[in-house]
Design an enzyme around this catalytic site. Structure first.
Site, short mmCIF file in Angstrom:
data_model
loop_
_atom_site.label_atom_id
_atom_site.label_comp_id
_atom_site.label_asym_id
_atom_site.label_seq_id
_atom_site.Cartn_x
_atom_site.Cartn_y
_atom_site.Cartn_z
N SER A 45 3.88 10.60 9.12
CA SER A 45 4.14 10.81 7.47
C SER A 45 4.99 11.08 6.72
O SER A 45 5.29 11.24 5.47
CB SER A 45 2.16 11.51 7.32
OG SER A 45 1.58 11.09 7.93
N ARG A 103 1.34 -1.35 0.11
CA ARG A 103 -0.10 0.12 -0.37
C ARG A 103 0.66 1.22 -0.28
O ARG A 103 0.65 2.18 -0.66
CB ARG A 103 -1.00 -0.44 1.57
CG ARG A 103 -1.94 1.11 0.92
CD ARG A 103 -1.88 1.64 1.49
NE ARG A 103 -1.42 2.47 2.18
CZ ARG A 103 -0.24 2.76 3.19
NH1 ARG A 103 -0.48 4.43 2.47
NH2 ARG A 103 0.41 3.18 5.13
N ASP A 104 1.47 0.81 0.85
CA ASP A 104 2.63 2.50 1.14
C ASP A 104 3.83 2.40 -0.18
O ASP A 104 3.35 3.32 -0.81
CB ASP A 104 3.72 2.64 2.32
CG ASP A 104 3.47 3.82 2.48
OD1 ASP A 104 3.36 4.63 1.96
OD2 ASP A 104 3.05 4.44 4.53
N TYR A 147 4.03 15.33 3.79
CA TYR A 147 4.14 14.40 3.46
C TYR A 147 4.98 13.34 2.42
O TYR A 147 5.33 13.80 1.67
CB TYR A 147 2.41 14.59 2.27
CG TYR A 147 1.30 13.98 3.11
CD1 TYR A 147 0.35 14.75 3.60
CD2 TYR A 147 1.21 12.12 2.70
CE1 TYR A 147 -0.58 14.07 3.97
CE2 TYR A 147 0.23 11.74 3.21
CZ TYR A 147 -0.30 12.43 3.77
OH TYR A 147 -1.55 12.38 4.52
N HIS A 180 3.54 4.24 12.38
CA HIS A 180 3.69 3.79 11.35
C HIS A 180 4.57 5.74 11.36
O HIS A 180 4.30 6.66 11.65
CB HIS A 180 2.52 4.46 10.87
CG HIS A 180 2.59 4.85 9.15
ND1 HIS A 180 2.22 3.52 8.69
CD2 HIS A 180 3.61 5.38 8.75
CE1 HIS A 180 2.09 4.04 7.17
NE2 HIS A 180 2.81 5.13 7.17
N HIS A 222 3.14 4.34 -3.74
CA HIS A 222 3.84 5.53 -4.12
C HIS A 222 4.89 5.57 -4.66
O HIS A 222 5.83 6.51 -5.71
CB HIS A 222 3.85 6.53 -2.49
CG HIS A 222 2.73 6.69 -1.57
ND1 HIS A 222 1.37 7.70 -2.46
CD2 HIS A 222 2.14 6.67 -0.58
CE1 HIS A 222 0.43 7.28 -1.88
NE2 HIS A 222 1.41 7.07 -0.37
N HIS A 241 8.09 7.08 8.77
CA HIS A 241 8.83 7.09 7.20
C HIS A 241 10.38 7.06 7.91
O HIS A 241 10.69 8.47 8.24
CB HIS A 241 8.29 8.40 6.81
CG HIS A 241 6.88 7.35 6.00
ND1 HIS A 241 6.92 7.02 4.85
CD2 HIS A 241 5.63 7.69 6.05
CE1 HIS A 241 6.18 6.69 4.22
NE2 HIS A 241 5.69 6.71 5.13
C1 LIG Z 1 -1.98 8.79 1.36
C2 LIG Z 1 -1.45 8.54 2.57
C3 LIG Z 1 -0.81 8.10 3.16
O1 LIG Z 1 -0.08 7.53 1.92
C4 LIG Z 1 -0.95 7.01 3.95
C5 LIG Z 1 0.58 7.15 4.97
O2 LIG Z 1 1.02 6.02 5.20
C6 LIG Z 1 1.02 8.10 6.07
O3 LIG Z 1 0.12 9.14 6.21
O4 LIG Z 1 2.21 7.99 6.03
MN LIG Z 2 2.60 6.33 4.65
#
Ligand SMILES: CC[C@H](O)CC(=O)C(=O)O
Ligand SMILES: [Mn+2]
Length: 342
Positions: free
Chosen positions: A169, A15-16, A287, A196, A19, A198
């Site tokens: 995010s 899912r992630d 983001y 979660h 991107h 990054h």
């Molecule tokens: C646009 C949704 C986003 O990718 C969700 C997510 O994984 C995040 O905010 O890190």
């Molecule tokens: Mn993410």
């Protein structure tokens, strides 16, 4: 590997990671990754467009394959793992959630901007009615202080969420900022807490460990860092680190390493690393999914993608505002031309 799980890992590469590869997943790729994750005993696997159900669009990026086909394919090869979906109210709808449930998903994560949990009420309620494990997913958590996060998490809990996630995010949070947010939630809500990360500032692992130390029991990872920006906490590395700490995930480390090397690495368009643009995402609080959009705009307008990202950070752009990227790029070019710099 005892099968006991102290921490529940959700794998988000399908899912992630969408991107990072411009939403180009094929059914064959999803089948091979999901099957290997299931065999490695990963408990939760998220599959959707990168921006969640119904994200496929000109604004966010068109999917090569209909996500419902990808979800169905993942479900068909999972013997023990629960397949989940992400839903951003306003992008995806309850109709999309109903369709995903018919395919056999068992978890829904309802994602809102960190200050906008109130828009998740009906989606969380419907997800619970459908019998799904339901997660409230508070995105861009660096943009709100712990008190605000607590207020928003309480809303999601009151709507029926089984767990609430702090979502970094932008990969902008520092370890002590993660710790204070998770600690505040732990003191204030009764449901499970997740995190979660990054890796834009190379802090995904440190932040994840800080979250676990403060009581988070659900953690997201992406195998080979296949996630937006510089990717998420690298799942196979996390499994190894937690094993060294005596924390059980129930996941087979060797199988995860083999999957990363043999199946996921060949899917990557370029190896996941902290490039100057992903670093700027974390530095400016932008983001992670904006990276490729900003790089494309920079190329089109002949400007530096870092300038676009820094300006988006100043404007506090949030998910869903991808159209601002073009506006910002056009304005930067105009200012440069007016100043005789072009
Ligand atoms: C646009 C949704 C986003 O990718 C969700 C997510 O994984 C995040 O905010 O890190
Ligand atoms: Mn993410």
């Amino acid at each position: 590997m005892s099968g006991k799980r102290d921490i529940l890992i959700t794998e988000v590469a399908l899912r992630d990671g969408s991107h990072a590869i411009n939403h180009q997943f094929t059914v064959e790729q999803v089948v091979s990754v999901a099957r290997a994750l299931d065999e490695a005993n990963v408990p939760f696997i998220e599959v959707s467009h990168g921006d969640g159900l119904a994200g496929s669009s000109l604004q966010y990026g068109l999917s090569r394959t209909n996500e419902m086909e990808l979800i169905e394919a993942a479900v068909s090869v999972c013997k023990q793992a629960t397949v989940g979906v992400l839903l951003l109210p306003g992008i995806g709808t309850i109709k999309d959630l109903n369709a995903a449930v018919k395919l056999g998903v068992g978890m829904a994560r309802i994602a809102t901007h960190v200050t906008e949990a109130d828009i998740s009420a009906q989606h969380i309620a419907r997800s619970k009615e459908l019998g799904l494990f339901t997660v409230g997913f508070l995105m861009m958590s660096h943009m709100a202080p712990p008190e605000k996060l607590v207020e928003q998490a309480k809303l999601m809990e009151s709507y029926g969420a089984d767990a609430v996630y702090v979502v970094d995010s932008a990969g902008a949070l520092l370890p002590h900022e993660v710790a204070e947010r998770i600690r505040a939630l732990k003191q204030s809500i009764g449901v499970e807490i997740g995190f979660h990360a990054h890796n834009n500032l190379s802090l995904a692992m440190a932040n994840t460990l800080a979250a676990i130390q403060e009581g988070a029991t659900r953690i997201d990872g992406s195998v080979r860092c296949l996630g937006a920006g510089a990717g998420n906490t690298q799942t196979e590395v996390l499994v190894a680190v937690l094993e060294r700490m005596g924390i059980e995930t129930g996941i087979d480390l060797y199988k995860m390493m083999d999957l990363a090397e043999e199946i996921v690495a060949p899917i990557l368009q370029v190896p996941q690393e902290i490039t100057r643009d992903s670093l700027v995402l974390g530095y400016a609080g932008v983001y992670s999914s904006f990276r490729l959009h900003a790089e494309r705009a920079a190329k089109k307008f002949g400007i530096d993608s870092r300038d676009i990202l820094i300006e988006l950070g100043k404007r506090k752009a949030v998910g869903g505002q991808e159209d601002m990227i073009i506006d910002v790029a056009a304005e930067i070019l105009k200012q440069r031309s007016a100043a005789g710099l072009r």
